[in-house]
Design a protein around this motif. Structure first.
Motif, mmCIF file in Angstrom:
data_model
loop_
_atom_site.group_PDB
_atom_site.id
_atom_site.type_symbol
_atom_site.label_atom_id
_atom_site.label_comp_id
_atom_site.label_asym_id
_atom_site.label_seq_id
_atom_site.Cartn_x
_atom_site.Cartn_y
_atom_site.Cartn_z
ATOM 1 N N VAL A 279 0.850 -1.190 0.000
ATOM 2 C CA VAL A 279 0.000 0.000 0.000
ATOM 3 C C VAL A 279 0.884 1.239 0.000
ATOM 4 C CG1 VAL A 279 -1.824 1.258 1.219
ATOM 5 C CG2 VAL A 279 -1.732 -1.254 1.349
ATOM 6 N N VAL A 280 0.644 2.143 -0.946
ATOM 7 C CA VAL A 280 1.415 3.385 -1.027
ATOM 8 C C VAL A 280 0.511 4.551 -0.644
ATOM 9 C CG1 VAL A 280 2.907 4.826 -2.448
ATOM 10 C CG2 VAL A 280 2.740 2.374 -2.922
ATOM 11 N N VAL A 281 0.950 5.331 0.347
ATOM 12 C CA VAL A 281 0.208 6.509 0.805
ATOM 13 C C VAL A 281 1.138 7.722 0.715
ATOM 14 C CG1 VAL A 281 -1.154 7.529 2.657
ATOM 15 C CG2 VAL A 281 -0.999 5.034 2.476
ATOM 16 N N GLU A 282 0.735 8.741 -0.018
ATOM 17 C CA GLU A 282 1.508 9.974 -0.124
ATOM 18 C C GLU A 282 2.968 9.722 -0.522
ATOM 19 O OE1 GLU A 282 -0.908 13.028 2.791
ATOM 20 O OE2 GLU A 282 1.021 12.247 3.483
ATOM 21 N N ALA A 283 3.187 9.536 -1.799
ATOM 22 C CA ALA A 283 4.542 9.373 -2.321
ATOM 23 C C ALA A 283 4.785 10.403 -3.414
ATOM 24 C CB ALA A 283 4.733 7.962 -2.882
ATOM 25 N N ALA A 284 5.862 11.148 -3.282
ATOM 26 C CA ALA A 284 6.212 12.140 -4.295
ATOM 27 C C ALA A 284 6.723 11.444 -5.556
ATOM 28 C CB ALA A 284 7.256 13.097 -3.739
ATOM 29 N N THR A 285 6.928 12.231 -6.593
ATOM 30 C CA THR A 285 7.351 11.652 -7.884
ATOM 31 C C THR A 285 8.685 10.942 -7.761
ATOM 32 O OG1 THR A 285 6.172 13.409 -9.047
ATOM 33 C CG2 THR A 285 7.806 12.182 -10.299
ATOM 34 N N ARG A 286 9.642 11.539 -7.047
ATOM 35 C CA ARG A 286 10.949 10.907 -6.830
ATOM 36 C C ARG A 286 10.986 10.403 -5.390
ATOM 37 N NH1 ARG A 286 14.832 11.987 -10.514
ATOM 38 N NH2 ARG A 286 16.496 11.811 -8.953
ATOM 39 N N SER A 287 10.426 9.225 -5.192
ATOM 40 C CA SER A 287 10.261 8.696 -3.840
ATOM 41 C C SER A 287 10.751 7.263 -3.775
ATOM 42 C CB SER A 287 8.781 8.765 -3.444
ATOM 43 O OG SER A 287 8.509 7.974 -2.322
ATOM 44 N N GLY A 288 11.375 6.930 -2.640
ATOM 45 C CA GLY A 288 11.772 5.542 -2.434
ATOM 46 C C GLY A 288 10.582 4.602 -2.392
ATOM 47 N N SER A 289 9.419 5.137 -2.033
ATOM 48 C CA SER A 289 8.208 4.314 -2.004
ATOM 49 C C SER A 289 7.860 3.788 -3.391
ATOM 50 C CB SER A 289 7.037 5.128 -1.451
ATOM 51 O OG SER A 289 7.304 5.553 -0.139
ATOM 52 N N LEU A 290 8.185 4.570 -4.415
ATOM 53 C CA LEU A 290 7.904 4.120 -5.788
ATOM 54 C C LEU A 290 8.854 2.986 -6.185
ATOM 55 C CD1 LEU A 290 7.137 7.479 -7.637
ATOM 56 C CD2 LEU A 290 5.617 5.975 -6.326
ATOM 57 N N ILE A 291 10.064 2.995 -5.619
ATOM 58 C CA ILE A 291 10.979 1.859 -5.835
ATOM 59 C C ILE A 291 10.367 0.599 -5.229
ATOM 60 C CG2 ILE A 291 13.260 0.907 -5.316
ATOM 61 C CD1 ILE A 291 14.326 3.772 -5.275
ATOM 62 N N SER A 292 9.831 0.741 -4.017
ATOM 63 C CA SER A 292 9.170 -0.400 -3.376
ATOM 64 C C SER A 292 8.001 -0.891 -4.219
ATOM 65 C CB SER A 292 8.671 -0.007 -1.981
ATOM 66 O OG SER A 292 9.737 0.386 -1.147
ATOM 67 N N ALA A 293 7.237 0.049 -4.781
ATOM 68 C CA ALA A 293 6.087 -0.322 -5.601
ATOM 69 C C ALA A 293 6.530 -1.063 -6.860
ATOM 70 C CB ALA A 293 5.289 0.921 -5.980
#
Length: 384
Positions: free
Chosen positions: A235-249
């Protein structure tokens, strides 16, 4: 309805003390990563045999002297773990997270501290902005609390913001923190109390890094693959365009996990990444019910992992392959700076797969090969 589990009964065979020591020495030796570890076991038959073969394999790949972790170094780290209340779990052992076994380059050994039974419960990962809004943190906590009450373990990275909100909401139901540094080096320091609450109660911390290892920027993407690999979904909540969360996704999608995204205002930069994920096909969610309904059909299904290195570590002979005089040159010529599949190298060179895998292993140990997600390989720039 509450879930009573999902991963089934723990399965696997415990490593002997001698094997665990050899595994730790091997993974702590120079140029030995998770994928290289697996190839070494497959080729040599056991970790002890691989340790003996390391210098020769590296030299054949064109490398200089290779540092092999000593018995004393490995024993010292095992003692550190014991003093810290932690232990090492191998990929084929019962307490290793079942879904993590199936990912590309799964860690052969995990250091764990806390309640190991959490690895056998179905898990959902939560990631997002460190600079979370009050609304984002509150919504994350509510969803995490509700999936926890439904029998799921929450997985996150102990970072400030969304990660911390997910962990705090599940202190009673259970959460797993994947660490970028050693278990004794939690980051950020402000979450030390949260870390201690987790590992002293219904929580678990896991790391593949050595004790005493301070996390660096490049360690966090490695940590992110653990977060993505342990759960059935992310689950991704509030991730900017250049975010480590997007790597996780991205890693979660590569592993075949469901990627969920919470939509946000187009005017808030913290939601630009999550909104883009939805545009690209992530599952839009507005509450925990969406998560639970999507994951329900998946929980309890058997996971078909790749060949466990534990099954190969039986002190017997490994795969036998001996490259001819020109085979290494042909394989090096087939490589370049662009990552390629090993099967493409096999087709291009028309060499037996076992020979190609061995030469790639030699190049890897010599520090001349880069391994990429999905099993791709490339030659390091200096060699191109």
């Amino acid at each position: 309805m509450a879930h009573d589990g999902g991963a089934g009964r723990p399965r696997g065979i415990a490593l002997t003390d001698r094997q665990r020591l050899a595994w730790l020495r091997l993974i702590r030796s120079d140029n030995v990563g998770a994928a290289t570890f697996r190839e070494l076991i497959n080729h040599c038959g056991s970790a002890e045999a691989a340790l003996d073969a390391l210098p020769d394999l590296s030299a054949r790949g064109g490398g200089r002297s290779l540092r092999v972790a000593s018995v004393e170094q490995a024993e010292r780290e095992l003692e550190q773990a014991t003093r810290f209340g932690a232990r090492f779990v191998g990929i084929g052992e019962p307490d290793y997270p079942p879904l993590l076994r199936s990912i590309d380059a799964a860690p052969p050994l995990l250091a764990v501290k806390g309640d190991p039974s959490l690895t056998q419960k179905p898990a959902v990962a939560f990631v997002g902005s460190r600079n979370a809004s009050a609304a984002g943190a509150k919504f994350t906590a509510r969803m995490a609390r509700e999936v926890g009450a439904a029998g799921y373990v929450v997985v996150s990275g102990l970072a400030r913001g969304i990660d911390a909100a997910a962990h705090r909401a599940t202190l009673e139901t259970g959460s797993i923190a994947a660490m970028a540094g050693g278990l004794d080096m939690p980051y950020p320091p402000e979450n030390l109390e949260l870390y201690q609450q987790m590992t002293d109660g219904a929580g678990l911390a896991v790391s593949e890094m050595p004790f005493g290892w301070e996390p660096r920027a490049r360690d966090f993407p490695r940590r992110n693959r653990l977060i993505a690999g342990i759960g059935y979904g992310l689950v991704v909540v509030e991730a900017a365009t250049r975010s480590g969360s997007l790597i996780s996704a991205r890693r979660a999608a590569d592993f075949g996990r469901i990627v969920f995204a919470v939509p946000g205002s187009p005017l808030d930069p913290r939601s630009a990444g999550t909104n883009a994920l939805i545009k690209d096909g992530a599952t839009l969610i507005i509450g925990s019910t969406d998560i639970l309904e999507a994951l329900a059909p998946l929980v309890g299904r058997p996971v078909a992992p790749p060949l466990s290195v534990r099954e190969r570590d039986e002190d017997g002979p490994g795969l036998q392959a001996e490259p001819g005089e020109t085979d290494r040159d042909r394989i090096v010529s087939a490589l370049g700076a662009t990552p390629v599949e090993v099967d493409d190298i096999v087709r291009h060179t028309e060499l037996p797969p076992a020979v190609v895998y061995l030469v790639l292993l030699e190049l890897d140990l010599a520090g001349r090969l880069s391994r990429h997600p999905s099993g791709l390989v490339s030659l390091l720039t200096d060699d191109v």
